[in-house]
Design an enzyme around this catalytic site. Sequence first.
Site, PDB file in Angstrom:
ATOM      1  N   VAL A   1       0.768  -1.439   0.323  1.00 44.39           N
ATOM      2  CA  VAL A   1      -0.037  -0.061   0.451  1.00 44.39           C
ATOM      3  C   VAL A   1       0.611   1.289  -0.473  1.00 44.39           C
ATOM      4  O   VAL A   1       0.113   2.737  -0.100  1.00 44.39           O
ATOM      5  CB  VAL A   1      -0.996  -0.199   1.505  1.00 44.39           C
ATOM      6  CG1 VAL A   1      -2.200  -1.218   1.084  1.00 44.39           C
ATOM      7  CG2 VAL A   1      -0.101   0.459   2.355  1.00 44.39           C
TER       8      VAL A   1
ATOM      9  N   SER B   1       1.794  -2.023   8.215  1.00 45.56           N
ATOM     10  CA  SER B   1       2.051  -0.956   9.387  1.00 45.56           C
ATOM     11  C   SER B   1       3.143  -2.436   9.824  1.00 45.56           C
ATOM     12  O   SER B   1       2.545  -3.716  10.277  1.00 45.56           O
ATOM     13  CB  SER B   1       2.171  -0.690  10.280  1.00 45.56           C
ATOM     14  OG  SER B   1       3.349  -0.006  10.213  1.00 45.56           O
TER      15      SER B   1
ATOM     16  N   ALA C   1      -5.005   2.808  11.982  1.00 50.40           N
ATOM     17  CA  ALA C   1      -4.475   1.668  13.067  1.00 50.40           C
ATOM     18  C   ALA C   1      -3.152   3.312  13.662  1.00 50.40           C
ATOM     19  O   ALA C   1      -2.303   2.982  13.332  1.00 50.40           O
ATOM     20  CB  ALA C   1      -4.339   0.709  12.657  1.00 50.40           C
TER      21      ALA C   1
ATOM     22  N   TYR D   1       9.062   3.788  14.223  1.00 47.28           N
ATOM     23  CA  TYR D   1       7.701   3.592  13.519  1.00 47.28           C
ATOM     24  C   TYR D   1       6.637   4.801  14.412  1.00 47.28           C
ATOM     25  O   TYR D   1       5.313   5.293  13.774  1.00 47.28           O
ATOM     26  CB  TYR D   1       7.304   2.461  15.049  1.00 47.28           C
ATOM     27  CG  TYR D   1       5.991   2.068  15.146  1.00 47.28           C
ATOM     28  CD1 TYR D   1       5.788   1.201  13.600  1.00 47.28           C
ATOM     29  CD2 TYR D   1       5.608   1.978  16.109  1.00 47.28           C
ATOM     30  CE1 TYR D   1       4.176   0.339  13.919  1.00 47.28           C
ATOM     31  CE2 TYR D   1       4.044   1.228  16.698  1.00 47.28           C
ATOM     32  CZ  TYR D   1       3.494   0.658  15.618  1.00 47.28           C
ATOM     33  OH  TYR D   1       2.472  -0.164  15.661  1.00 47.28           O
TER      34      TYR D   1
ATOM     35  N   TYR E   1      -7.492  15.443   6.106  1.00 42.67           N
ATOM     36  CA  TYR E   1      -8.268  14.857   5.159  1.00 42.67           C
ATOM     37  C   TYR E   1      -9.018  15.033   5.602  1.00 42.67           C
ATOM     38  O   TYR E   1     -10.543  15.328   5.214  1.00 42.67           O
ATOM     39  CB  TYR E   1      -7.935  13.370   5.248  1.00 42.67           C
ATOM     40  CG  TYR E   1      -6.853  12.797   3.468  1.00 42.67           C
ATOM     41  CD1 TYR E   1      -5.706  13.376   3.592  1.00 42.67           C
ATOM     42  CD2 TYR E   1      -7.892  12.802   2.398  1.00 42.67           C
ATOM     43  CE1 TYR E   1      -4.733  13.487   2.980  1.00 42.67           C
ATOM     44  CE2 TYR E   1      -7.069  12.778   1.091  1.00 42.67           C
ATOM     45  CZ  TYR E   1      -5.386  12.866   1.076  1.00 42.67           C
ATOM     46  OH  TYR E   1      -4.968  12.857   0.244  1.00 42.67           O
TER      47      TYR E   1
END
Length: 328
Positions: free
Chosen positions: A58, A76, A115, A146, A160
């Site tokens: 992705v 992830s 997430a 991370y 967004y």
Amino acid sequence: MPRILITGAAGFLGSHLCDRFIAEGYEVVAMDNLITGDLRNLEHLQALPQFSFVHHDVSTHIHLNGPLDYILHFASPASPIDYLKIPIQTLKVGSLGTHNCLGLALAKNARILVASTSEVYGDPLVHPQTEEYWGNVNPIGPRGVYDEAKRFQEALTMAYHTYHGLETRIVRIFNTYGPRMRLNDGRVLPAFIGQALRGEDLTIFGDGSQTRSFCYVDDLIEGIVRLLHSDCADPVNIGNPDEITIGQFAEEIIALTGTSQKVIYKDLPVDDPKQRQPDITKARALLGWEPQIDRKEGLKRTYAYFRSLTQEELRQTDHNNFDQYIQK
Ligand code: UDP
């Protein structure tokens, strides 16, 4: 039939989400690049007509035909040893991967839940951690790849929401455990149970006084489903507030497995958080959610899963396909 895209679907949480949405009568499109995920987690769904699997990374443009009602972005690497092995991919999936998922959500007019993680709080100076706490993260430490990707993910998702009016949800996931965790992902529960099953000593990092709070996977999934269907665009902590030191946790695993091995101490990894406990006041109030499965019951179920693995699986050190990504 509502249609949902789940990224990271072959992973621990992704595969449990696939099960849940199939059970609720959704059409599930499962997407994964399989670097840390494992198709065996989805084997039991493959034959169902309302389930399909797409092998895709992705972090590159996502193309999907047909309408979409929901997206759950769970792709992830999620364990500290994974981010050390594939730091760039970890940054890319949290940033570029999130951007692609948000763009797809906008194009399809779908609601998206991303997430996030308790790692956005870093090594927290506020305890327990509320959603209002901004965190204490070392951006250039080993965990930064991370933590900062997930912090950027939250910022992008909120942008967004505010700029495009997209329906977004952000779940901050605290330590979660259960069947289908990868035995060799380096996290403490599979590490200890794997060591007990192989007859090895249990490795405590540091002096074992650091704390974590472990949530059983079914509770977490229930919290995520409730959040998805809520109208809350702000981040919500989902986790079990029952806090324990890693030293006590090792004792519980020794009692559970009946191993006669001992505990040995190793160096504490850099930037390993000293304490972690979710404040779930918001989840209780907004979602009417709280964990139902205590550690005794959750550990019993998880141990039954690990015991069902073959000796060969128990001895496998790494079945993941990191090599092609380490070059990039
Ligand atoms: N840990 C440990 N022994 C292990 C693996 C982990 O003592 O074999 C410790 C680790 O240092 C950390 C805690 O257990 O303090 C939880 O580690 P994990 O990697 O599961 O998750 P995270 O640090 O991301 O909460």
